[in-house]
Motif scaffolding. Sequence first.
Motif, short mmCIF file in Angstrom:
data_model
loop_
_atom_site.label_atom_id
_atom_site.label_comp_id
_atom_site.label_asym_id
_atom_site.label_seq_id
_atom_site.Cartn_x
_atom_site.Cartn_y
_atom_site.Cartn_z
N ALA A 406 11.22 9.24 6.21
CA ALA A 406 10.87 9.79 4.95
C ALA A 406 10.60 8.80 3.83
O ALA A 406 9.59 9.09 3.16
CB ALA A 406 12.32 10.75 4.76
N LEU A 407 11.28 7.71 3.82
CA LEU A 407 11.03 6.74 2.73
C LEU A 407 9.63 5.97 3.21
O LEU A 407 8.90 5.70 1.90
CB LEU A 407 12.20 5.67 2.88
N VAL A 408 9.44 5.80 4.33
CA VAL A 408 7.99 4.96 4.72
C VAL A 408 6.96 6.21 4.07
O VAL A 408 6.05 5.73 3.50
CB VAL A 408 7.75 4.81 5.96
N ASN A 409 7.06 7.47 4.24
CA ASN A 409 6.06 8.48 3.84
C ASN A 409 5.93 8.34 2.43
O ASN A 409 4.88 8.52 1.71
CB ASN A 409 6.39 9.88 4.21
N LEU A 410 7.28 8.30 1.75
CA LEU A 410 7.09 8.23 0.21
C LEU A 410 6.37 7.17 -0.30
O LEU A 410 5.53 6.99 -1.32
CB LEU A 410 8.32 8.26 -0.62
N LEU A 411 6.72 5.68 0.29
CA LEU A 411 6.15 4.66 0.06
C LEU A 411 4.51 4.67 0.25
O LEU A 411 3.77 4.05 -0.23
CB LEU A 411 6.73 3.42 0.52
N THR A 412 4.27 5.20 1.47
CA THR A 412 2.91 4.85 1.89
C THR A 412 2.06 5.77 0.93
O THR A 412 1.02 5.58 0.49
CB THR A 412 2.73 5.56 3.10
N ASN A 413 2.57 7.10 0.60
CA ASN A 413 1.86 7.92 -0.40
C ASN A 413 1.69 6.94 -1.89
O ASN A 413 0.55 7.29 -2.48
CB ASN A 413 2.35 9.19 -0.88
N ALA A 414 2.75 6.53 -2.30
CA ALA A 414 2.59 5.82 -3.52
C ALA A 414 1.61 4.74 -3.49
O ALA A 414 1.03 4.39 -4.35
CB ALA A 414 3.99 5.16 -3.79
N ILE A 415 1.26 4.15 -2.41
CA ILE A 415 0.41 2.96 -2.22
C ILE A 415 -0.92 3.67 -2.01
O ILE A 415 -2.22 3.18 -2.41
CB ILE A 415 0.77 2.05 -0.96
#
Length: 519
Positions: A406-415
Motif C-alpha cells: 500500500a505504501l509502495v503504491n502511494l509513493l509510486t503514484n506520487a513519483i
Amino acid sequence: CLLAYVVWSWSRLARTVGYLNQELLRLHGEPAGLPETVPLSLPNAMGFLSKVLPISGCVLCEPSGATRYAWGKPLAPPPQGQPATKGWMQQENHLWQRIRQRSGELWLGIRWDAPTPPSASQAALLQNLAGRLTKPPLATPRTPVEIVQARIQQVQEATHRLRALRRFISDSFAQMADGVVVADDLGQIVMANRFASLYLLETPERELAGQALDGVLAGLELNAESSWNAAAASVLFDHATMQLAGRTRQGRDLLLDMTPFFGEHEEGIKGLILNIVDITPLKDSERRRAEMLNFLSHDLRSPLVSIISITQLAALQPEKLRDGSLLDRIDNHVRRALDLADDFLRLARVDSEQKIRCENLNLRSVAELALEQIAVQAEAKGIQVQSCLECEDPWLEGDPDLLERALVNLLTNAIKYSPERARVTLGLECSADALSCEVADTGYGIAEEHLASIFNRFQRLDDPRHRKAKGAGLGLVLVKTVAERHHGSVEVSSELGKGSRFVLYLPRRQPTGEPASAQ
C-alpha cells in the motif's frame, strides 16, 4: 299497538340473530391463515421438534393406555391416579400433560432426552403443541339466554381471530427481507414495511403510509427501457405484472415487481403491490466483472501484444538486437505486465480472504522497506524523496506485505504523477490509539471533481498531463482495501498544480476478531 310493537320487535330481533348466525358461520368457514387455524399434523410437528428439541419419542393415548398415536422411541404407560394439573408433569425422562378433546381426555407424552428440564422458551413451544391438540367439546345452547351467550362468545372469538390475523399479517409484513409497498387504485400508499423505506428513502424509520406512490418513487432513476407511467397504466388497466429496474440517488440498485390485487370475487382492481429487491451486490458484481474483462482484454493484453510485435521485428531485422534497445523495450513491457498482474492478484486476494494474516509489526520498518523499493524510480526522474519516520513505538497488528505494498503504491503514484525534480515526502505520526502515514508530493494535483472517484476500480484520470503514466487503476483501490481490512481508512486532499496528499490511518490496537502471532 302494544301487541304490534311486541311482534315487530320479536321479528326484528329474529332477523338480526339470523343475520348474525349467517355471518358468523361464513366467517368461521373462511380460512384465517393463522398457524393455529391450520390442521395440525403430528408427524410433521414431531419431525420438526425433534430437530430443535432433545426429544426422541411422543405418544397420544387414552387414560387406559390405549394408543391413539405414537412416534419415535416407545414411552412408559401414562401416570395413573395423578390429579389434573396445569402444564407438564415430569417423570424421569418423560413429560406428560392431560389434554381435552371432544371424545374425552387424553394423555400427551414426550420423551425428553436432556438431563435438565425444558427451559421457559422450550416449555412454551411444547405447550403450544398441547394447545393445538386441545379441542374442547361443543356446547349446544338450549335456552334463549344460552343462545345469546353463545352468540356473544362467537362474536368475541371472531374479533379475537381478526385481531390475531391483523397482528400476524403485520408482523410477517414487517419482517420480510424485501421491501413491500401496497397502494390503492388512486396511487396512495396504504401499507409499507421498513425495508421499503430503507431502500427508497434510506431511512427505515420513516412512515410511508398515506403518501403518494409516485412522490416516493420520484427519487428513483429508472433504466432507459423502463417507464413508471406506462408500467402503472399496464397494471391498472391491463392487469399485467410489470418489472422495473432503477437506481436511487444514494447509489442503491433496485428491482421492482409491480402486480395488481383485486377485491372480493375479483370485482375490479383495488390497487397494486410493489415488491422491491435490493440488487446492489449483484450489480456491483456485474460491474466488477465487466471491469475485469476490460482489464484483461486491454491493460494486461497491451504489453503482451507489444512484446509480440517487438519479437516479430527482431526476427525480421536481427541487427537491431545488437544495440539492446529492443531488449530494453521488451524488459519494460514485461515488467509492466508483471506489475499489473501482481496488483490484480493482490487485490483479488484481499477481497476474497475473510481474514488477513496479522502479526506484530513496526510500521517504521515497513515504511523503510517501501522507500527502498521506489528509490530507483525516484532517482530516474530526479525526484527528491524525504522521510520523517521519527515516531515512538509505531507498533500495530497487521499484514506487513499488504501494508508495504500500500505504501509502495502511494509513493509510486506520487513519483509517477509528478514532474522531474519534484519533491515527495513520507511522514509517520503516532497518537494514543492510531498511526498515520502521510505521502505528499508537489506534482500535478487532482481536480476536485475527480477526488471522489480515484478509489474506484480501474479508474484513471483523464488528464493530458497523466497520459504518459501507465497504470490500470488498481493501486489506490488496493490502498483503500488494505486500510479497511486493517480497520483503518485513507484520506486524500489535492490542488491542481500544487500536489496531492494521501494519509493512511491505522489503529494501534489489535484488529478485533483477527488472530495475531508475535514476531
